[in-house]
Design an enzyme around this catalytic site. Structure first.
Site, short mmCIF file in Angstrom:
data_model
loop_
_atom_site.label_atom_id
_atom_site.label_comp_id
_atom_site.label_asym_id
_atom_site.label_seq_id
_atom_site.Cartn_x
_atom_site.Cartn_y
_atom_site.Cartn_z
N HIS A 187 38.05 9.18 114.57
CA HIS A 187 37.17 8.01 114.69
C HIS A 187 37.64 7.03 115.76
CE1 HIS A 187 33.90 6.11 112.09
NE2 HIS A 187 33.62 7.38 112.14
N HIS A 287 26.21 15.96 117.05
CA HIS A 287 26.47 14.90 116.07
C HIS A 287 25.18 14.59 115.33
CE1 HIS A 287 27.17 10.46 115.20
NE2 HIS A 287 28.27 11.00 114.71
#
Ligand SMILES: [Mg+2]
Length: 384
Positions: A187, A287
């Protein structure tokens, strides 16, 4: 000649924005133009683009409309404009497929596969309770999982923190065994200084990939880090257009690109990004923590991209609290995986049918989702 006649936006729970475009001949296409946490801004951009450039145009000319939306306004790129463009692009492809009665992938050269491997998230934003989550997912049939291993990180972390990260991942690996793909999402929380130190500790448990190993925008630095470890590197959810991806390929900084079909320019652009990646022997994992239209769009590009490795999807995703991917989909089976794979949709256009009365009931009730804001011990902002 048919023309784009009208459009509607649906801001719906959990945190999705859907775009419906209708043509004068009565064809309807759906897109998902959303930037998570910036729903109203993206909706405003969609309105400006639709009213300024798309209404009245021939919907057959998708590429020309794409160029017009991208180049026609002087300022271009970035998350807001590209997310708005992405949803419009998806809807125009849906219309085109319905006009000819074929799935979009047939208009893009036809499928190279019958189904695509999918993965499921485990454990939410923090690594708590991932072991049980992983066991549950595997028992549901998933063969590939993704997890966070690190919560809030200081720029330089203590040996204890590094040991805890390795322990968390080891526990999940031991729980699911060696025959499950386990990907890790950093992340962008890990600093350049810490990346190799942490990645080395994880390598013996063979992660499928490490995603966003450091925060985007440092392709050269990432290229150097990648040469020091064996684990594949994935990134791209915060990149928009081919131009943003280019330096990561040139710097040999990635093994897997992860453009988002709702942020990176829709179907039109993501086919090109996949093709560009293939020239560098780089794989794709689009994604998609978003809704049904975005996923259906991903499947069209997975279908025609030889280098599509695996597909993200949001079934059971923690952000969906109380809602599920297929809530507004009439043919829900199209987005329901089996044994860790999703079959390609066979219907015309994007291949999903939305329940418009269900959408009308919740229109305007989209949640004002905001990502958490984390601060370090000294009060300065930390990456979430
Ligand atoms: Mg991610």
């Amino acid at each position: 000649m048919d023309s784009v006649e009208k459009y509607d936006l649906y801001s719906i729970p959990p945190r999705w924005l859907l775009l419906k475009i209708e043509t004068a001949e009565g064809l309807i296409g759906w897109g998902e133009p959303i930037l998570e946490g910036r729903t109203k801004t993206t909706a405003g951009a969609v309105e400006e683009l639709m009213e300024g450039y798309v209404l009245g145009k021939n919907p057959e000319r998708i590429q020309d409309i794409w160029e017009l939306l991208y180049r026609g306004g002087f300022y271009r790129g970035g998350p807001i404009l590209m997310s708005a463009l992405s949803g419009i692009d998806q809807a125009l492809w849906d219309i085109k497929g319905k006009r000819y009665g074929v799935p979009v992938y047939n208009l893009l050269g036809g499928p190279v596969r019958d189904k695509i491997k999918i993965y499921s998230w485990i454990g939410g934003d923090t690594p708590d309770q991932v072991v049980q989550g992983a066991i549950n997912r595997v028992s549901e049939g998933f063969k590939s999982l993704k997890m966070n291993v690190a919560g809030k990180m200081e720029r330089i972390e203590t040996p204890l923190k590094v040991r805890e990260i390795a322990r968390r991942f080891r526990e999940v690996r031991e729980a699911v065994g060696p025959d499950v793909d386990l990907a890790i999402d950093f992340h962008g929380r890990v600093s350049k200084s810490m990346f190799v130190r942490i990645a080395e500790k994880l390598e013996e448990y063979q992660p499928m990939f490490i995603e966003e190993p450091i925060i985007n925008s440092h392709p050269r630095e990432l290229g150097e880090l990648k040469s020091k470890i064996q684990t594949p590197i994935a990134l791209g959810e915060r990149l928009y257009t081919r131009l943003d991806f280019r330096p990561y390929l040139e710097e040999r900084a990635v093994d897997i690109l992860q453009p988002d079909l709702s942020h990176a320019g829709g179907i039109t652009e993501c086919v090109k990004i996949a093709s560009m990646a293939d020239a560098y022997d780089v794989d794709m994992a689009f994604h998609c923590p978003l809704g049904p239209v975005a996923l259906a769009a991903c499947l069209q590009v997975d279908a025609v991209s030889h280098n599509a490795l695996i597909q993200e999807q949001s079934l059971g995703l923690h952000y969906n609290e109380g809602f599920t991917l297929t809530d507004y989909v009439v043919n829900a089976e199209v987005l329901t995986g089996e044994n860790g794979y999703l079959s390609l949709p066979e219907g015309p256009g994007l291949g999903i049918e939305l329940d418009e009365s269900a959408l009308a009931e919740v229109e305007g009730m989209g949640r004002e989702w905001k990502n958490p804001v984390w601060r370090s011990e000294d009060g300065s902002l930390a990456e979430w």
